[in-house]
Enzyme design. Structure first.
Site, PDB file in Angstrom:
ATOM      1  N   CYS A   1       0.913  -1.282  -0.051  1.00 39.32           N
ATOM      2  CA  CYS A   1      -0.017   0.225   0.047  1.00 39.32           C
ATOM      3  C   CYS A   1       0.742   1.280   0.090  1.00 39.32           C
ATOM      4  O   CYS A   1       0.538   2.449  -0.665  1.00 39.32           O
ATOM      5  CB  CYS A   1      -1.024   0.156   1.173  1.00 39.32           C
ATOM      6  SG  CYS A   1      -2.120  -1.390   1.167  1.00 39.32           S
ATOM      7  N   THR A   2       1.975   1.243   0.745  1.00 36.67           N
ATOM      8  CA  THR A   2       2.742   2.309   0.887  1.00 36.67           C
ATOM      9  C   THR A   2       3.318   2.565  -0.399  1.00 36.67           C
ATOM     10  O   THR A   2       3.583   3.577  -1.151  1.00 36.67           O
ATOM     11  CB  THR A   2       3.938   2.073   1.861  1.00 36.67           C
ATOM     12  OG1 THR A   2       3.089   1.980   3.361  1.00 36.67           O
ATOM     13  CG2 THR A   2       4.779   3.406   1.874  1.00 36.67           C
TER      14      THR A   2
END
Length: 160
Positions: free
Chosen positions: A54-55
């Site tokens: 996600c990052t």
């Protein structure tokens, strides 16, 4: 679990609280998809703040922010975490797009991407008229659609 909307159908509307880092300041608002008519919106649903994939995904969208805005598009990151989590995530990684808090999982349900207590990584491209024009719903969510893939879909919206 609700079924994911079909391409060519109206995009399910929703309103969610959001936070966006603007010139180093966190700006809070409520964002409503139908209020964005007139320009395309990329809805990037992601499982969680500060997780590895996600990052990487949100940082890539933030780094490529101009590629979206040059096409007149807005990008929203949407996950079930609350605003406080999004504030720290946005500030730590200097994310430029709004992060929407779907703590009640209403948008997750409307887009049919729930997976038990989690959600599937998914991206939806909504055109200026509020119609879903492209989607990708991941089976496992270990990868994400990159900026060139999404901007290519946005370019197609400009064709007659």
């Amino acid at each position: 679990m609700a079924k994911s909307p079909e391409v060519g159908s109206p995009a399910p509307d929703f309103t969610l609280p959001a936070v966006q880092l603007v010139d180093g300041e966190l700006v809070h608002s409520d964002l409503t998809l139908s209020a964005e008519r007139g320009h395309p919106v990329v809805l990037a649903f992601y499982p969680g703040d500060e997780t590895a994939v996600c990052t990487k995904q949100l940082c890539s969208y933030s780094s490529g922010f101009e590629a979206f805005t040059d096409l007149g598009a807005t990008v929203w990151g949407i996950s079930p975490q609350g605003i406080e989590s999004h504030e720290g995530f946005a500030r730590k990684h200097q994310l430029r797009m709004p992060l929407l808090a779907d703590t009640g999982r209403t948008a997750v349900a409307a887009y049919g991407i729930g997976l038990g207590s989690m959600l599937r990584r998914a991206v939806f491209v909504v055109d200026a008229d509020g119609v879903l024009r492209w989607k990708h719903v991941a089976a496992l969510g270990l990868t994400f659609r990159d900026v060139p893939t999404l901007t290519a879909q946005l370019e197609l919206l400009k064709q007659p």
